[in-house]
Design an enzyme around this catalytic site. Structure first.
Site, PDB file in Angstrom:
ATOM      1  N   CYS A  17       7.016  -6.582   7.042  1.00 31.62           N
ATOM      2  CA  CYS A  17       8.074  -6.600   7.550  1.00 31.62           C
ATOM      3  C   CYS A  17       8.339  -7.547   8.493  1.00 31.62           C
ATOM      4  CB  CYS A  17       7.432  -4.735   8.421  1.00 31.62           C
ATOM      5  SG  CYS A  17       8.467  -4.569   9.053  1.00 31.62           S
ATOM      6  N   CYS A  38       2.365  -2.351  15.179  1.00 30.85           N
ATOM      7  CA  CYS A  38       1.763  -1.909  14.105  1.00 30.85           C
ATOM      8  C   CYS A  38       1.205  -2.975  13.549  1.00 30.85           C
ATOM      9  CB  CYS A  38       3.515  -2.106  13.561  1.00 30.85           C
ATOM     10  SG  CYS A  38       3.133  -1.190  12.111  1.00 30.85           S
ATOM     11  N   CYS A  65       3.703   8.260  -0.241  1.00 25.99           N
ATOM     12  CA  CYS A  65       4.313   7.516   2.344  1.00 25.99           C
ATOM     13  C   CYS A  65       4.534   6.230   0.676  1.00 25.99           C
ATOM     14  CB  CYS A  65       3.577   7.380   2.515  1.00 25.99           C
ATOM     15  SG  CYS A  65       3.726   5.930   3.499  1.00 25.99           S
ATOM     16  N   CYS A 101       7.055  -4.631  15.266  1.00 27.80           N
ATOM     17  CA  CYS A 101       6.958  -4.190  16.543  1.00 27.80           C
ATOM     18  C   CYS A 101       4.956  -4.007  16.726  1.00 27.80           C
ATOM     19  CB  CYS A 101       6.751  -1.699  16.062  1.00 27.80           C
ATOM     20  SG  CYS A 101       8.301  -1.594  15.867  1.00 27.80           S
ATOM     21  N   GLU A 135       0.717  -1.284   0.436  1.00 28.37           N
ATOM     22  CA  GLU A 135      -0.668   0.265   0.080  1.00 28.37           C
ATOM     23  C   GLU A 135       0.883   1.072   0.217  1.00 28.37           C
ATOM     24  OE1 GLU A 135      -4.153  -1.323   1.958  1.00 28.37           O
ATOM     25  OE2 GLU A 135      -2.412  -0.679   3.598  1.00 28.37           O
ATOM     26  N   CYS A 177      -0.296   6.087   9.446  1.00 32.72           N
ATOM     27  CA  CYS A 177       0.923   5.509  10.217  1.00 32.72           C
ATOM     28  C   CYS A 177       0.497   4.171  10.999  1.00 32.72           C
ATOM     29  CB  CYS A 177       1.334   6.048  10.821  1.00 32.72           C
ATOM     30  SG  CYS A 177       1.969   7.285  10.295  1.00 32.72           S
TER      31      CYS A 177
HETATM   32  N1  SAH Z   1       9.495   0.968   9.979  1.00 30.64           N
HETATM   33  C1  SAH Z   1       9.946   2.098   9.925  1.00 30.64           C
HETATM   34  C2  SAH Z   1       8.823   2.852   8.633  1.00 30.64           C
HETATM   35  C3  SAH Z   1       7.343   2.949   8.895  1.00 30.64           C
HETATM   36  S1  SAH Z   1       6.752   4.378   9.394  1.00 30.64           S
HETATM   37  C4  SAH Z   1      10.092   3.048  10.991  1.00 30.64           C
HETATM   38  O1  SAH Z   1      10.236   2.038  11.733  1.00 30.64           O
HETATM   39  O2  SAH Z   1      10.133   3.763  10.866  1.00 30.64           O
HETATM   40  C5  SAH Z   1       6.175   4.322  10.494  1.00 30.64           C
HETATM   41  C6  SAH Z   1       5.778   5.078  11.566  1.00 30.64           C
HETATM   42  O3  SAH Z   1       4.285   5.416  12.292  1.00 30.64           O
HETATM   43  C7  SAH Z   1       6.882   4.889  12.059  1.00 30.64           C
HETATM   44  O4  SAH Z   1       7.052   5.583  13.057  1.00 30.64           O
HETATM   45  C8  SAH Z   1       6.109   3.774  13.589  1.00 30.64           C
HETATM   46  O5  SAH Z   1       6.570   4.171  15.086  1.00 30.64           O
HETATM   47  C9  SAH Z   1       4.522   4.915  13.321  1.00 30.64           C
HETATM   48  N2  SAH Z   1       3.390   3.843  13.631  1.00 30.64           N
HETATM   49  C10 SAH Z   1       2.883   2.532  13.119  1.00 30.64           C
HETATM   50  N3  SAH Z   1       1.797   2.137  13.921  1.00 30.64           N
HETATM   51  C11 SAH Z   1       1.245   3.702  14.446  1.00 30.64           C
HETATM   52  C12 SAH Z   1       0.146   3.645  14.747  1.00 30.64           C
HETATM   53  N4  SAH Z   1      -0.258   2.128  15.096  1.00 30.64           N
HETATM   54  N5  SAH Z   1      -0.126   4.977  14.854  1.00 30.64           N
HETATM   55  C13 SAH Z   1       0.592   6.166  15.120  1.00 30.64           C
HETATM   56  N6  SAH Z   1       2.210   6.305  14.472  1.00 30.64           N
HETATM   57  C14 SAH Z   1       2.233   4.723  14.181  1.00 30.64           C
END
Ligand code: SAH
Length: 344
Positions: A111, A118, A104, A115, A91, A334
């Protein structure tokens, strides 16, 4: 097997074309057609001879993916589902934020960083994207929105961990920055990482090709390891010292992202720990209120605690902004990107 032409940097294409008996400037012509004019049919590239057109048509594929669906959010954010040639899907999200228009992009199908907050992590890792599949996300969306609007900024914050697919990510950045192509400058490309220290250290001069964002998300190792398994390999101290080494070279500040999770990392003592961590280190903190997502057991703090947290950082003379959520009604915000398994 036809070769996906968007996998090649300009120099690689020059070499490849040389073997086909083509002059060096052919690569410049092809880059202009593909990336500046958005033309993908060799037979309509009018400054290339018919013989060469036919040769290219038999040798290259100009597409690496297709836009399968798009969905517009109340706030003007558009989410795209791209279908890859092997049936997998990723996406992307287009975010209008005048005068900017930010895309984006994704770097992996799924992945493997795991985390806890996520949605993409729930898919696990399926495969890395090739450089051309990263580049073609930009081509396809630019073609879909037409020439009147131009994508101005790219953020590598979609599905996947860019530094876990470093070679293809760097190659894509080189292609997207090429003078005969889209010409995205290093200021208009942001790569976000969960903090792969070894890769950060190998970047060297290449770190100057983009802005760096690091997902910190917690100020103590216990909390961070719980949220982000990668912290067990590279704890906060190691991550920050790798970052310090980079920012000194860059003279640009690194952005640290901090997803705010209710009762987990949003308390006064978390703000104080964060302030302590950044003593003597000029950084920019982006506070991202958690986007609640089905099946993920975290909550977004209320507005008041988010503001209070920010105030504490500001009082300590840190740069801290709250990044507002975009596209959450269509699960484009995000941490909300995930695709189903391809039909088999
Ligand atoms: N793998 C990379 C790129 C993904 S960026 C990274 O970790 O930076 C995704 C961003 O969104 C990251 O800063 C992560 O912390 C944030 N993120 C992930 N899940 C989220 C959520 N449910 N709500 C808000 N931010 C989130």
């Amino acid at each position: 097997m036809p070769l996906p032409i968007k996998n090649y940097t300009k120099e690689e294409l020059v070499e490849l074309l040389k073997k086909m008996g083509e002059p060096r400037f052919r690569a410049t012509q092809l880059f202009k057609w593909l990336y500046q004019k958005g033309v993908t049919d060799f037979t309509t590239m009018t400054d290339i001879s018919k013989i060469s057109q036919r040769k290219f048509d038999a040798t290259f594929l100009t597409h690496s993916l297709e836009i399968e669906t798009s969905e517009i959010s109340r706030d003007g954010t558009t989410k795209y589902l791209y279908r890859l040639s092997d049936g997998q899907a990723v996406e992307g999200v287009l975010i209008p934020d005048s005068p900017r228009l930010t895309l984006c992009v994704s770097t992996q199908v799924g992945c493997r960083m795991g985390c806890a907050f996520c949605k993409t992590a729930r898919m696990g890792w399926r495969r890395d994207l090739q450089a051309g599949e990263i580049v073609d996300q930009v081509c396809r969306v630019q073609a879909a929105i037409g020439p009147k609007r131009k994508i101005t900024n790219l953020v590598f914050m979609g599905m996947g961990e860019p530094l876990d697919n470093l070679a293809n990510t760097l190659k894509a950045i080189e292609i997207l920055g090429a003078p005969d192509g889209f010409q995205f400058s290093h200021r208009r490309i942001t790569v976000s990482t969960c903090g792969l220290v070894d890769q950060l250290q190998t970047l060297g001069e290449k770190a100057k090709r983009f802005r760096l964002a690091v997902s910190l998300n917690a100020a103590d190792n216990e909390t961070r390891s719980r949220l982000m398994p990668i912290n067990r390999t590279y704890p906060i101290e190691r991550l920050l010292s790798a970052c310090r080494a980079i920012s000194l070279r860059n003279r640009e500040r690194i952005t640290f992202e901090y997803v705010m999770l209710k009762g987990v990392n949003d308390r006064e003592r978390d703000a104080k720990a964060l302030i302590n961590l950044f003593k003597g280190f000029k950084a920019k903190i982006n506070l991202i209120p958690f986007n609640e997502t089905e099946g993920i057991p975290f909550k977004r703090p209320d507005e008041v605690s988010i503001r209070k947290f920010q105030e504490l950082l500001l009082k300590a003379h840190m740069t801290a902004i709250i990044r507002d959520s975009r596209g959450d009604d269509i699960s484009a915000a995000c941490g909300q990107l995930a695709t189903a398994s391809p039909a088999s």
